[in-house]
Scaffold this active site. Structure first.
Site, PDB file in Angstrom:
ATOM      1  N   LYS A  89      11.467  -3.373   2.029  1.00  0.00           N
ATOM      2  CA  LYS A  89      11.115  -4.210   3.181  1.00  0.00           C
ATOM      3  C   LYS A  89      11.314  -3.496   4.516  1.00  0.00           C
ATOM      4  O   LYS A  89      10.627  -3.770   5.488  1.00  0.00           O
ATOM      5  CB  LYS A  89      11.926  -5.502   3.163  1.00  0.00           C
ATOM      6  CG  LYS A  89      11.458  -6.471   2.087  1.00  0.00           C
ATOM      7  CD  LYS A  89      12.042  -7.852   2.308  1.00  0.00           C
ATOM      8  CE  LYS A  89      11.407  -8.871   1.370  1.00  0.00           C
ATOM      9  NZ  LYS A  89      11.870  -8.693  -0.035  1.00  0.00           N
ATOM     10  N   GLU A 111      10.922 -15.302   9.628  1.00  0.00           N
ATOM     11  CA  GLU A 111      11.345 -16.332   8.679  1.00  0.00           C
ATOM     12  C   GLU A 111      11.959 -15.609   7.494  1.00  0.00           C
ATOM     13  O   GLU A 111      11.631 -14.455   7.221  1.00  0.00           O
ATOM     14  CB  GLU A 111      10.145 -17.162   8.218  1.00  0.00           C
ATOM     15  CG  GLU A 111       9.373 -16.600   7.020  1.00  0.00           C
ATOM     16  CD  GLU A 111       8.641 -15.297   7.301  1.00  0.00           C
ATOM     17  OE1 GLU A 111       8.380 -14.990   8.478  1.00  0.00           O
ATOM     18  OE2 GLU A 111       8.341 -14.574   6.329  1.00  0.00           O
ATOM     19  N   SER A 377      11.459  -1.684  -6.499  1.00  0.00           N
ATOM     20  CA  SER A 377      11.398  -2.182  -5.120  1.00  0.00           C
ATOM     21  C   SER A 377      12.761  -2.355  -4.457  1.00  0.00           C
ATOM     22  O   SER A 377      12.861  -2.280  -3.239  1.00  0.00           O
ATOM     23  CB  SER A 377      10.626  -3.499  -5.085  1.00  0.00           C
ATOM     24  OG  SER A 377      11.187  -4.437  -5.983  1.00  0.00           O
TER      25      SER A 377
HETATM   26  C1  PLP Z   1      11.184  -9.287  -1.147  1.00  0.00           C
HETATM   27  C2  PLP Z   1      11.247  -8.463  -2.363  1.00  0.00           C
HETATM   28  C3  PLP Z   1      10.174  -8.409  -3.290  1.00  0.00           C
HETATM   29  C4  PLP Z   1       8.950  -9.262  -3.176  1.00  0.00           C
HETATM   30  O1  PLP Z   1       8.189  -9.054  -2.037  1.00  0.00           O
HETATM   31  P1  PLP Z   1       6.785  -8.296  -2.074  1.00  0.00           P
HETATM   32  O2  PLP Z   1       6.226  -8.531  -0.725  1.00  0.00           O
HETATM   33  O3  PLP Z   1       5.963  -8.897  -3.169  1.00  0.00           O
HETATM   34  O4  PLP Z   1       7.063  -6.870  -2.346  1.00  0.00           O
HETATM   35  C5  PLP Z   1      10.288  -7.553  -4.374  1.00  0.00           C
HETATM   36  N1  PLP Z   1      11.386  -6.794  -4.571  1.00  0.00           N
HETATM   37  C6  PLP Z   1      12.430  -6.822  -3.716  1.00  0.00           C
HETATM   38  C7  PLP Z   1      13.612  -5.963  -3.996  1.00  0.00           C
HETATM   39  C8  PLP Z   1      12.400  -7.650  -2.591  1.00  0.00           C
HETATM   40  O5  PLP Z   1      13.454  -7.684  -1.762  1.00  0.00           O
END
Ligand code: PLP
Length: 393
Positions: A89, A111, A377
């Site tokens: 993010k 948000e 992610s």
């Molecule tokens: C917020 C988040 C997601 C989901 O958000 P996307 O916009 O779909 O990437 C996925 N993995 C993690 C670790 C997150 O913090």
């Protein structure tokens, strides 16, 4: 067929900007300027410098040897979990804070649901010395205390949203209301590839650094820029958009989007938008979303807060409808099992969102010579309590 955005802000039939008239000046100002600003050498220099020195990029592309042996295929992990603040993010919030500064904004609103995007936003506001106001549902504030504390430590004001179900969508409504009331000095940092045009495209471009790196890193490892598969979980879709971006037009690269099935797609407790969703408008864009027969948005459910979203961004709606990406849904239980497996086999504790992506290897057969890159992610520190409760650790 094009898989990227067109001049009017649409991916195929999805996207656009369906916004109240009073928001038009804000969104239009951004639309007219975002590509110009992003192309400025000065902007690029500052963005890339911060990604390197502050975020810690490039994130490694790691060949997961023991996981690969278990599934008899070649699995690489794109380590967004190693970024500052623990997920992808931050790539987007760094980009947007620089955009806000170039547009002369000195007040930032956002948000947040579970608080991950709120923390990433509060972080970059502290970095730049800008005022930060984060709207968060009252219920989420109660159940995500550590992230609320992080935001406060970083200097942000956390404002509870007390209307409706007191969760993410109500926080979003409050943020939009604030933006309408403060059109001149305020930038609204949206946390995924959702919202009115140009947000989905702008966020996808900031996250595109992920696939830009995958290309040269895979070249180093394997002597080819292109994997056979790119696998990513999809909440709103920003980590997936970043991991897919530079492969969108290369149809030899198969894209796999992993959604949260929750307790099962037919259980009534799910967030599998591609299976359960229909066309509709959410957060200012036309996309697929879960809704009742008379168009009320359905409350989604997933064990993972980041995937607990009733829609997907318009890029993903188009990737689904056009068949460019294969959509697979993974239950809470299967995701948790895959997460624990990564701990044991590779010494990496993943975010539960990312664990959904890892679970595809139990669901789908890959060939021994296939190269699959998985977007890892985020890291699992934030999810320890959920892992503890699930596995009775
Ligand atoms: C917020 C988040 C997601 C989901 O958000 P996307 O916009 O779909 O990437 C996925 N993995 C993690 C670790 C997150 O913090």
């Amino acid at each position: 067929m094009s898989y990227n955005i067109n001049k009017k802000g649409y991916y195929g039939e999805f996207g656009g900007a369906f916004i109240p008239e009073m928001l038009y000046p804000n969104v239009e100002e951004l639309r007219q300027n975002y590509l110009k600003v992003m192309a400025e050498p000065d902007f690029q220099k500052e963005f890339n410098q911060l990604l390197k020195d502050y975020v810690g990029r490039p994130s490694p592309l790691y060949f997961a040897k023991r996981l690969s042996e278990k599934y008899n295929t070649k699995i690489y992990l794109k380590r967004e979990d190693l970024n500052h603040t623990g997920a992808h993010k931050i790539n987007n919030t760094i980009g947007q804070i620089l955009m806000a500064k170039r547009l002369g904004k000195h007040r930032i609103i956002a948000e947040t649901g579970a608080g991950q995007h709120g923390v990433a936003t509060a972080t970059v506001c502290a970095l730049m010395g800008l005022e930060c106001i984060v709207y968060m549902g009252e219920i989420d504030i109660a159940r995500q205390a550590p992230n609320v504390a992080r935001m406060k430590m970083l200097g942000a004001t956390v404002v509870p949203a007390t209307s409706g179900s007191k969760t993410l969508k109500d926080a979003t409504n409050e943020a939009i209301r604030d933006w309408i009331n403060n059109p001149v000095d305020t930038h609204y940092i949206i946390g995924s590839v959702v919202g009115p045009h140009p947000y989905p495209d702008m966020v996808a471009r900031f996250q595109a650094i992920v696939s830009e790196e995958i290309k040269w890193q895979l070249q180093e490892h394997e002597g080819t820029e292109n994997p056979d598969y790119v696998v990513a979980c999809v909440g709103g879709g920003s980590n997936a958009a970043g991991a897919y971006y530079h492969f969108l037009d290369d149809t030899n690269v198969n894209l796999i989007a992993v959604e949260a099935a929750g307790l099962g797609v037919d259980s009534g407790e799910s967030a599998a938008t591609s299976v359960l969703g229909r066309e509709g408008i959410i957060h200012g864009s036309k996309t697929l979303l879960m809704q009742t027969n008379d168009g009320q948005i359905t409350e989604p459910y997933s064990i993972s807060a980041g995937l607990d979203y009733p829609g997907v961004g318009p890029m993903h709606a188009h990737l689904y409808k056009s068949g460019r990406a294969e959509f697979i849904s993974i239950t809470d239980d299967d995701a948790m099992t895959a997460g624990l497996e990564l701990c044991k086999l590779e010494g990496i504790i993943p975010a539960i969102e990312s664990s959904h992506a890892l679970a595809v290897f139990e669901k789908k057969q890959f060939k021994p010579n296939d190269i699959a890159v998985v977007s890892l992610s985020g890291r699992g520190d934030k999810d320890l309590e959920t892992y503890i409760n699930h596995f009775k650790l």
